[in-house]
Write a protein that holds these residues in place. Structure first.
Motif, PDB file in Angstrom:
ATOM      1  N   ARG A  98      65.745 -25.056 -62.197  1.00  0.00           N
ATOM      2  CA  ARG A  98      66.072 -23.784 -61.541  1.00  0.00           C
ATOM      3  C   ARG A  98      65.114 -22.675 -61.974  1.00  0.00           C
ATOM      4  O   ARG A  98      64.681 -21.857 -61.154  1.00  0.00           O
ATOM      5  N   ALA A  99      64.772 -22.660 -63.257  1.00  0.00           N
ATOM      6  CA  ALA A  99      63.819 -21.660 -63.736  1.00  0.00           C
ATOM      7  C   ALA A  99      62.454 -21.875 -63.089  1.00  0.00           C
ATOM      8  O   ALA A  99      61.791 -20.908 -62.690  1.00  0.00           O
ATOM      9  N   GLY A 100      62.036 -23.122 -62.980  1.00  0.00           N
ATOM     10  CA  GLY A 100      60.759 -23.417 -62.329  1.00  0.00           C
ATOM     11  C   GLY A 100      60.736 -22.934 -60.892  1.00  0.00           C
ATOM     12  O   GLY A 100      59.729 -22.385 -60.424  1.00  0.00           O
ATOM     13  N   VAL A 134      66.432 -12.606 -63.671  1.00  0.00           N
ATOM     14  CA  VAL A 134      67.011 -13.784 -63.010  1.00  0.00           C
ATOM     15  C   VAL A 134      67.030 -14.962 -63.964  1.00  0.00           C
ATOM     16  O   VAL A 134      68.049 -15.648 -64.124  1.00  0.00           O
ATOM     17  N   VAL A 135      65.902 -15.198 -64.618  1.00  0.00           N
ATOM     18  CA  VAL A 135      65.796 -16.358 -65.507  1.00  0.00           C
ATOM     19  C   VAL A 135      66.657 -16.159 -66.750  1.00  0.00           C
ATOM     20  O   VAL A 135      67.210 -17.117 -67.299  1.00  0.00           O
ATOM     21  N   ARG A 136      66.790 -14.924 -67.204  1.00  0.00           N
ATOM     22  CA  ARG A 136      67.609 -14.636 -68.390  1.00  0.00           C
ATOM     23  C   ARG A 136      69.032 -15.171 -68.218  1.00  0.00           C
ATOM     24  O   ARG A 136      69.642 -15.663 -69.175  1.00  0.00           O
ATOM     25  N   LYS A 137      69.559 -15.105 -67.012  1.00  0.00           N
ATOM     26  CA  LYS A 137      70.901 -15.622 -66.757  1.00  0.00           C
ATOM     27  C   LYS A 137      70.962 -17.139 -66.931  1.00  0.00           C
ATOM     28  O   LYS A 137      71.998 -17.681 -67.327  1.00  0.00           O
ATOM     29  N   LEU A 138      69.859 -17.819 -66.638  1.00  0.00           N
ATOM     30  CA  LEU A 138      69.823 -19.273 -66.786  1.00  0.00           C
ATOM     31  C   LEU A 138      69.813 -19.699 -68.243  1.00  0.00           C
ATOM     32  O   LEU A 138      70.307 -20.777 -68.587  1.00  0.00           O
ATOM     33  N   VAL A 139      69.241 -18.863 -69.105  1.00  0.00           N
ATOM     34  CA  VAL A 139      69.130 -19.219 -70.518  1.00  0.00           C
ATOM     35  C   VAL A 139      70.173 -18.500 -71.372  1.00  0.00           C
ATOM     36  O   VAL A 139      70.117 -18.566 -72.603  1.00  0.00           O
ATOM     37  N   ALA A 140      71.124 -17.826 -70.728  1.00  0.00           N
ATOM     38  CA  ALA A 140      72.148 -17.086 -71.478  1.00  0.00           C
ATOM     39  C   ALA A 140      72.938 -18.031 -72.379  1.00  0.00           C
ATOM     40  O   ALA A 140      73.276 -17.687 -73.511  1.00  0.00           O
ATOM     41  N   GLN A 141      73.231 -19.231 -71.877  1.00  0.00           N
ATOM     42  CA  GLN A 141      73.888 -20.247 -72.692  1.00  0.00           C
ATOM     43  C   GLN A 141      72.823 -21.155 -73.304  1.00  0.00           C
ATOM     44  O   GLN A 141      71.874 -21.564 -72.625  1.00  0.00           O
ATOM     45  N   PRO A 142      72.958 -21.499 -74.593  1.00  0.00           N
ATOM     46  CA  PRO A 142      71.967 -22.385 -75.212  1.00  0.00           C
ATOM     47  C   PRO A 142      71.907 -23.736 -74.507  1.00  0.00           C
ATOM     48  O   PRO A 142      72.888 -24.179 -73.878  1.00  0.00           O
ATOM     49  N   SER A 143      70.776 -24.391 -74.609  1.00  0.00           N
ATOM     50  CA  SER A 143      70.656 -25.747 -74.082  1.00  0.00           C
ATOM     51  C   SER A 143      71.634 -26.670 -74.802  1.00  0.00           C
ATOM     52  O   SER A 143      72.080 -26.384 -75.922  1.00  0.00           O
ATOM     53  N   GLU A 186      62.471 -20.386 -59.648  1.00  0.00           N
ATOM     54  CA  GLU A 186      62.384 -18.924 -59.677  1.00  0.00           C
ATOM     55  C   GLU A 186      60.976 -18.445 -60.008  1.00  0.00           C
ATOM     56  O   GLU A 186      60.512 -17.429 -59.478  1.00  0.00           O
ATOM     57  N   LEU A 187      60.295 -19.194 -60.872  1.00  0.00           N
ATOM     58  CA  LEU A 187      58.948 -18.804 -61.301  1.00  0.00           C
ATOM     59  C   LEU A 187      57.859 -19.374 -60.389  1.00  0.00           C
ATOM     60  O   LEU A 187      56.672 -19.228 -60.664  1.00  0.00           O
ATOM     61  N   GLU A 188      58.291 -20.049 -59.316  1.00  0.00           N
ATOM     62  CA  GLU A 188      57.389 -20.580 -58.292  1.00  0.00           C
ATOM     63  C   GLU A 188      56.398 -21.597 -58.855  1.00  0.00           C
ATOM     64  O   GLU A 188      55.231 -21.654 -58.465  1.00  0.00           O
ATOM     65  N   VAL A 189      56.896 -22.412 -59.783  1.00  0.00           N
ATOM     66  CA  VAL A 189      56.104 -23.528 -60.304  1.00  0.00           C
ATOM     67  C   VAL A 189      56.336 -24.727 -59.384  1.00  0.00           C
ATOM     68  O   VAL A 189      57.484 -25.127 -59.176  1.00  0.00           O
ATOM     69  N   PRO A 190      55.299 -25.315 -58.816  1.00  0.00           N
ATOM     70  CA  PRO A 190      55.497 -26.459 -57.923  1.00  0.00           C
ATOM     71  C   PRO A 190      56.185 -27.621 -58.633  1.00  0.00           C
ATOM     72  O   PRO A 190      55.943 -27.871 -59.824  1.00  0.00           O
ATOM     73  N   LEU A 191      57.020 -28.319 -57.890  1.00  0.00           N
ATOM     74  CA  LEU A 191      57.782 -29.449 -58.414  1.00  0.00           C
ATOM     75  C   LEU A 191      57.504 -30.690 -57.572  1.00  0.00           C
ATOM     76  O   LEU A 191      57.538 -30.636 -56.341  1.00  0.00           O
ATOM     77  N   ILE A 192      57.250 -31.804 -58.261  1.00  0.00           N
ATOM     78  CA  ILE A 192      57.202 -33.116 -57.610  1.00  0.00           C
ATOM     79  C   ILE A 192      58.255 -33.993 -58.277  1.00  0.00           C
ATOM     80  O   ILE A 192      58.382 -34.010 -59.506  1.00  0.00           O
ATOM     81  N   VAL A 193      59.014 -34.714 -57.461  1.00  0.00           N
ATOM     82  CA  VAL A 193      60.117 -35.540 -57.927  1.00  0.00           C
ATOM     83  C   VAL A 193      59.856 -36.992 -57.541  1.00  0.00           C
ATOM     84  O   VAL A 193      59.368 -37.255 -56.429  1.00  0.00           O
ATOM     85  N   THR A 194      60.187 -37.917 -58.454  1.00  0.00           N
ATOM     86  CA  THR A 194      60.162 -39.330 -58.065  1.00  0.00           C
ATOM     87  C   THR A 194      61.545 -39.937 -58.232  1.00  0.00           C
ATOM     88  O   THR A 194      62.354 -39.494 -59.048  1.00  0.00           O
ATOM     89  N   GLU A 195      61.790 -40.965 -57.429  1.00  0.00           N
ATOM     90  CA  GLU A 195      62.994 -41.781 -57.515  1.00  0.00           C
ATOM     91  C   GLU A 195      62.550 -43.234 -57.630  1.00  0.00           C
ATOM     92  O   GLU A 195      61.818 -43.733 -56.770  1.00  0.00           O
ATOM     93  N   HIS A 196      62.988 -43.893 -58.696  1.00  0.00           N
ATOM     94  CA  HIS A 196      62.564 -45.270 -58.917  1.00  0.00           C
ATOM     95  C   HIS A 196      63.417 -46.220 -58.085  1.00  0.00           C
ATOM     96  O   HIS A 196      64.640 -46.251 -58.224  1.00  0.00           O
TER      97      HIS A 196
END
Length: 203
Positions: free
Chosen positions: A43-45, A180-189, A47-57
């Motif tokens: 979700r952070a990626g 926006v991203v701060r809300k995603l990291v409000a709770q620790p991993s 918001e920050l417009e980092v391209p994502l590629i996904v694979t499914e095995h």
């Protein structure tokens, strides 16, 4: 091949989400914890417009990406039988996105000692800086994951965590996406019990 720790640039960074599929859930320890961390990172990626590629095995038998992960913004969702993500469609998408290749690849998913490791090898061979997101990786045996992380670090990957990647991409509280991203990291991993085995990766 030792690589310097560097600041990530969203415009030169690619997120690679590997095979976090529903069929793996029952046999994978800490699977739900990993998914929660991967969801934050993905979700952070977005918001920050980092391209994502996904694979499914082998999705015909192993199913789709888990429903908790929204990958609708992915530049490609690619089925594969090769363990590495570096199949022709992924390589072609990378070339379309970056002209040739990204400077940084942020890699996470399943399984650490198989698909993640083999993908990292292929990326390193292209002289791409590889960041392995340890709290978003898993294997059927946690010792396999930890030993794989240790090997990957020795091979020249940066072994890191989801929050470290997120804040490395933001860099500045004045970043327009910070609130926006701060809300995603409000709770620790969520804890992934990293490095608990003797001789395993120490983070």
């Amino acid at each position: 091949m030792a690589l310097r720790l560097q600041h990530l640039n969203p415009k030169r960074t690619l997120f690679l989400l590997c095979d976090i599929q529903e069929k793996f859930r029952p046999g994978m320890p800490l699977f739900d914890n990993m998914v929660k961390n991967a969801n934050k990172l993905t979700r952070a990626g977005k918001e920050l417009e980092v391209p994502l590629i996904v694979t499914e095995h082998y999705p015909e038998k192993l199913g789709k990406i888990v429903p908790e992960l929204d990958v609708s913004h992915a530049k490609a969702v690619v089925g594969k039988t090769l363990f590495s993500m570096m199949v022709p469609e992924v390589k072609n998408t990378m070339k379309q996105l970056f002209g040739e290749k990204p400077e940084y690849a942020v890699l996470y998913g399943l399984e650490s000692h198989i698909c993640i490791e083999q993908t990292a090898i292929d990326l390193l061979q292209q002289n791409i800086n590889v960041y392995i997101v340890a709290d978003c990786c898993s294997s059927r045996l946690t010792q396999d994951r930890d030993l794989a992380l240790d090997r990957l670090r020795q091979a020249g990957c940066v072994v890191t965590t989801s929050e470290s990647v997120i804040f490395n991409l933001i860099r500045d509280k004045n970043n327009p996406k910070f609130d926006v991203v701060r809300k995603l990291v409000a709770q620790p991993s969520v804890d992934m019990q990293l490095g608990r085995f003797s001789g395993s990766a120490k983070l």
